[in-house]
Design an enzyme around this catalytic site. Structure first.
Site, PDB file in Angstrom:
ATOM      1  N   ALA A  69       0.813  -1.215   0.000  1.00 53.45           N
ATOM      2  CA  ALA A  69       0.000   0.000   0.000  1.00 53.45           C
ATOM      3  C   ALA A  69       0.848   1.266   0.000  1.00 53.45           C
ATOM      4  O   ALA A  69       0.431   2.292  -0.534  1.00 53.45           O
ATOM      5  CB  ALA A  69      -0.943   0.001   1.200  1.00 53.45           C
ATOM      6  N   THR A  70       2.040   1.218   0.603  1.00 50.89           N
ATOM      7  CA  THR A  70       2.890   2.412   0.609  1.00 50.89           C
ATOM      8  C   THR A  70       3.262   2.802  -0.815  1.00 50.89           C
ATOM      9  O   THR A  70       3.160   3.975  -1.199  1.00 50.89           O
ATOM     10  CB  THR A  70       4.153   2.175   1.453  1.00 50.89           C
ATOM     11  N   ASN A 152      -5.548   3.494  10.712  1.00 51.25           N
ATOM     12  CA  ASN A 152      -4.699   2.375  11.108  1.00 51.25           C
ATOM     13  C   ASN A 152      -4.343   2.377  12.592  1.00 51.25           C
ATOM     14  O   ASN A 152      -3.722   1.427  13.070  1.00 51.25           O
ATOM     15  CB  ASN A 152      -3.412   2.364  10.270  1.00 51.25           C
ATOM     16  N   GLN A 180      -6.514  -0.766   5.462  1.00 46.41           N
ATOM     17  CA  GLN A 180      -7.091  -1.365   6.667  1.00 46.41           C
ATOM     18  C   GLN A 180      -8.503  -1.901   6.442  1.00 46.41           C
ATOM     19  O   GLN A 180      -8.930  -2.817   7.146  1.00 46.41           O
ATOM     20  CB  GLN A 180      -7.114  -0.340   7.805  1.00 46.41           C
ATOM     21  N   SER A 198      -3.400  -3.644   0.520  1.00 45.91           N
ATOM     22  CA  SER A 198      -2.199  -4.371   0.920  1.00 45.91           C
ATOM     23  C   SER A 198      -2.567  -5.776   1.346  1.00 45.91           C
ATOM     24  O   SER A 198      -3.509  -5.970   2.128  1.00 45.91           O
ATOM     25  CB  SER A 198      -1.500  -3.640   2.068  1.00 45.91           C
ATOM     26  N   HIS A 200      -0.899  -8.011   3.231  1.00 48.45           N
ATOM     27  CA  HIS A 200      -0.567  -8.487   4.574  1.00 48.45           C
ATOM     28  C   HIS A 200      -1.512  -7.981   5.655  1.00 48.45           C
ATOM     29  O   HIS A 200      -1.430  -8.409   6.806  1.00 48.45           O
ATOM     30  CB  HIS A 200       0.891  -8.160   4.923  1.00 48.45           C
ATOM     31  N   THR A 238       9.533  -7.250 -12.609  1.00 48.71           N
ATOM     32  CA  THR A 238       9.000  -8.608 -12.672  1.00 48.71           C
ATOM     33  C   THR A 238       8.061  -8.860 -11.493  1.00 48.71           C
ATOM     34  O   THR A 238       8.437  -8.678 -10.342  1.00 48.71           O
ATOM     35  CB  THR A 238      10.133  -9.646 -12.632  1.00 48.71           C
ATOM     36  N   CYS A 325       4.579   1.783  11.687  1.00 47.61           N
ATOM     37  CA  CYS A 325       5.512   2.584  10.888  1.00 47.61           C
ATOM     38  C   CYS A 325       6.139   3.712  11.698  1.00 47.61           C
ATOM     39  O   CYS A 325       7.130   4.301  11.271  1.00 47.61           O
ATOM     40  CB  CYS A 325       4.787   3.174   9.676  1.00 47.61           C
TER      41      CYS A 325
END
Length: 380
Positions: A69-70, A152, A180, A198, A200, A238, A325
């Protein structure tokens, strides 16, 4: 160890790990190669793209895979601003919110050195954006608005459909950070032009995410870096087939369990809050009056009890004081201070979040341990 930090990251679901494993060794072809192994990998990538698109309710060709997401947030904000500026668009205003993720705030601030104007809206005491403040900011010609769907740190939800409609009426582009919310609640991207997700955060692997880029009317972006032109020229490099496949599997699993799992997490979250409130007089719930993510709980401990001290005294509970973060920073959470908390109050706040693996027994034990630790940390 009782894990209560699901807003930070989630474990890979066993089904996700199983889906990824063959693509690390047995089926290792480059998805951009024209031969058989490459085409097999490419087909797997496209199936995963369909899964992510289905979760978001969009077309698969509107999904661009990124490293997370970043990167997606950076590509959306910088890519849109730079592309329109290169075409001669005179608008320079970019609007965002004080409680956004750091990568959004820093992306907007970085663009100031390129001649763009950053407007950062405040929030109310519950962490929500005032729609009238947004309308006021949009009275000046605005290029892009970026607003997070679910915070978040607090789990507080913004009214994205309402805010996106206001942005659309102004003619600006609308970007939403869905990291989120995606996979935890149904999402609507009507009137949204760009959205970041994202893997994860939804029981998929780290290192893979995606950006939704509206096709009609088409949104164009300037790539962040040069390369082979993969992902329709928007994100060269890739693609990591195992991670992409895992992302697709995680998206399908999330879509299948949205309603029941959310209800279960609401029960566990509210149970944890009820036990903490009973055991620790003076504790407060941040964002109590706003809609929140099912598993999110951000609490302010009683006077004199520092959150870091409680975590240190309670090693069997994995929780945090804020965003992963920024957790290493000494400064208080900028999200909580934007909501009106003093630096001292912010230092007393714990971020707790439940997930798929959390049980009622986990909640009972965690509540007992946290209450005991907080009482031990209270000043005499």
């Amino acid at each position: 160890m009782i894990y209560l930090d699901y807003l930070s990251t989630t474990p890979c679901d066993p089904a996700v790990v199983k889906a990824m494993l063959p693509w690390f060794g047995e089926d290792f072809g480059n998805p951009h190669s024209p031969h058989g192994p490459g085409r097999k990998a490419a087909d797997a990538v496209e199936r995963a793209r369909e899964c992510v698109a289905r979760l978001l309710g969009v077309e698969e060709r509107e999904i661009v895979f990124t490293s997370g997401a970043t990167e997606a947030n950076n590509l959306a904000i910088k890519g849109a601003a730079r592309h329109l500026a290169r075409l001669g668009d005179p608008r320079r205003r970019i609007v965002t919110v004080a409680t956004e993720h750091k990568c959004v705030l820093e992306s907007v601030r970085d663009l100031q050195s390129e001649g763009f104007e950053a407007v950062v809206l405040g929030v109310d005491g519950e962490g929500r954006v005032d729609s009238e403040a947004l309308r006021e900011a949009l009275k000046a010609p605005t290029l892009l608005v970026s607003i997070m769907a679910a915070n978040n740190e607090t789990g507080v939800l913004q009214d994205i459909p309402q805010l996106a409609q206001i942005v659309k009426e102004s003619g600006a582009l609308m970007h939403v950070d869905l990291a989120q919310m995606a996979g935890k609640m149904p999402v609507s991207l009507r009137d949204v032009d760009l959205a970041s997700v994202s893997a994860h955060k939804m029981y998929g692997p780290k290192g893979i995410g995606a950006l939704y880029v509206r096709r009609k009317p088409r949104v164009r972006l300037e790539p962040l870096f040069s390369g082979g032109g993969q992902e329709r020229g928007l994100r060269s490099g890739t693609l990591p087939t195992p991670l992409v496949v895992g992302f697709g599997e995680a998206a399908d699993l999330a879509a299948a369990g949205l309603g029941d799992e959310a209800a279960r997490q609401v029960f566990l979250r509210d149970d944890l809050w009820a036990q903490l409130r009973e055991g620790l007089p003076g504790i407060a719930l941040n964002g109590a009056g706003a809609p929140r993510l099912a598993g999110a709980l951000n609490v302010c401990l009683p006077d004199g009890v520092r959150a870091l001290d409680v975590l240190e005294a309670c090693p069997d509970v994995a929780a945090s004081t804020g965003s992963a973060c920024t957790a290493a920073e000494i400064a208080p959470s900028y999200v909580l201070t934007a909501m009106g908390l003093s630096a001292e109050k912010a230092s007393r706040c714990l971020r707790l979040s439940v997930g798929r693996s959390t049980s009622k027994a986990d909640i009972d034990r965690a509540a007992s341990l946290l209450i005991a630790a907080a009482r031990a940390c209270q000043p005499n």
